[in-house]
Enzyme design. Structure first.
Site, mmCIF file in Angstrom:
data_model
loop_
_atom_site.group_PDB
_atom_site.id
_atom_site.type_symbol
_atom_site.label_atom_id
_atom_site.label_comp_id
_atom_site.label_asym_id
_atom_site.label_seq_id
_atom_site.Cartn_x
_atom_site.Cartn_y
_atom_site.Cartn_z
ATOM 1 N N LYS A 121 -20.592 49.639 36.650
ATOM 2 C CA LYS A 121 -21.653 48.685 36.940
ATOM 3 C C LYS A 121 -22.978 49.396 37.201
ATOM 4 O O LYS A 121 -23.014 50.498 37.728
ATOM 5 C CB LYS A 121 -21.245 47.878 38.171
ATOM 6 C CG LYS A 121 -22.210 46.780 38.524
ATOM 7 C CD LYS A 121 -21.754 46.092 39.794
ATOM 8 C CE LYS A 121 -22.774 45.074 40.246
ATOM 9 N NZ LYS A 121 -24.152 45.478 40.145
ATOM 10 N N LYS B 150 -23.882 56.361 38.651
ATOM 11 C CA LYS B 150 -23.361 57.154 37.530
ATOM 12 C C LYS B 150 -24.349 58.234 37.109
ATOM 13 O O LYS B 150 -23.989 59.399 36.981
ATOM 14 C CB LYS B 150 -23.084 56.249 36.313
ATOM 15 C CG LYS B 150 -21.999 55.234 36.474
ATOM 16 C CD LYS B 150 -21.822 54.369 35.235
ATOM 17 C CE LYS B 150 -23.055 53.662 34.760
ATOM 18 N NZ LYS B 150 -23.629 52.677 35.662
ATOM 19 N N LYS C 34 -33.354 52.400 30.518
ATOM 20 C CA LYS C 34 -34.276 52.941 31.527
ATOM 21 C C LYS C 34 -34.361 54.469 31.471
ATOM 22 O O LYS C 34 -35.173 55.053 32.175
ATOM 23 C CB LYS C 34 -33.832 52.507 32.921
ATOM 24 C CG LYS C 34 -33.814 51.005 33.123
ATOM 25 C CD LYS C 34 -33.238 50.641 34.480
ATOM 26 C CE LYS C 34 -31.788 51.051 34.511
ATOM 27 N NZ LYS C 34 -31.002 50.618 35.621
ATOM 28 N N ASP D 10 -23.260 47.622 32.121
ATOM 29 C CA ASP D 10 -23.569 46.210 32.375
ATOM 30 C C ASP D 10 -24.571 45.691 31.351
ATOM 31 O O ASP D 10 -25.569 45.099 31.688
ATOM 32 C CB ASP D 10 -24.103 46.022 33.791
ATOM 33 C CG ASP D 10 -25.283 46.927 34.101
ATOM 34 O OD1 ASP D 10 -25.568 47.850 33.309
ATOM 35 O OD2 ASP D 10 -25.932 46.717 35.138
#
Length: 130
Positions: free
Chosen positions: A2, A7, A33, A121
């Site tokens: 998620k 991460k 991003k 996600d």
């Protein structure tokens, strides 16, 4: 995993630690991003493979490894890229990126570790199972 669970932070630090131990490490991110590489490069994101290959194709040029793979602190890093946030499928960046890496001779680069930081996600939902 998620979004927001750490991460990218974990993999950026892990890759840096392994490089300090003398290992040849490639960190591959895939996030709109570009947070994986921006952590390694002091807040500045690397150009993504999707962006770079699109620009080169429009200019009639071939992509070279130095256009998409960058090094800092002993870590080689690249961003595959993906759709704009909230649009499209993250799998597009992954597929396109690995096709290009294959053409550039990825299997001959002789890394000790290749770490993959893929978002979990994305809007296509295929990864987003809790």
């Amino acid at each position: 995993g998620k979004g927001g669970m750490g991460k990218s932070f974990t993999l950026a630090n892990l890759s840096h630690m392994m490089a300090e131990m003398g290992k040849r490490v490639l960190l591959i991110g895939c996030d709109p991003k570009s947070d994986t590489t921006s952590l390694l490069f002091g807040g500045k994101a690397c150009p993504t493979i999707i962006e770079t290959s699109s620009k080169k194709k429009l200019a009639g040029e071939e992509v070279k490894i130095g256009d998409v793979c960058f090094k800092r602190g002993g870590v080689f890093a690249m961003e595959l890229g993906g759709p704009e946030v909230g649009r499209g499928c993250g799998g597009r960046g992954i597929i396109h990126g690995f096709e290009l890496l294959e053409k550039l001779g990825f299997h001959d680069w002789d890394f000790d570790y290749v770490l993959l930081d893929f978002l979990g996600d994305v809007v296509c939902g295929g990864f987003a199972m809790p």
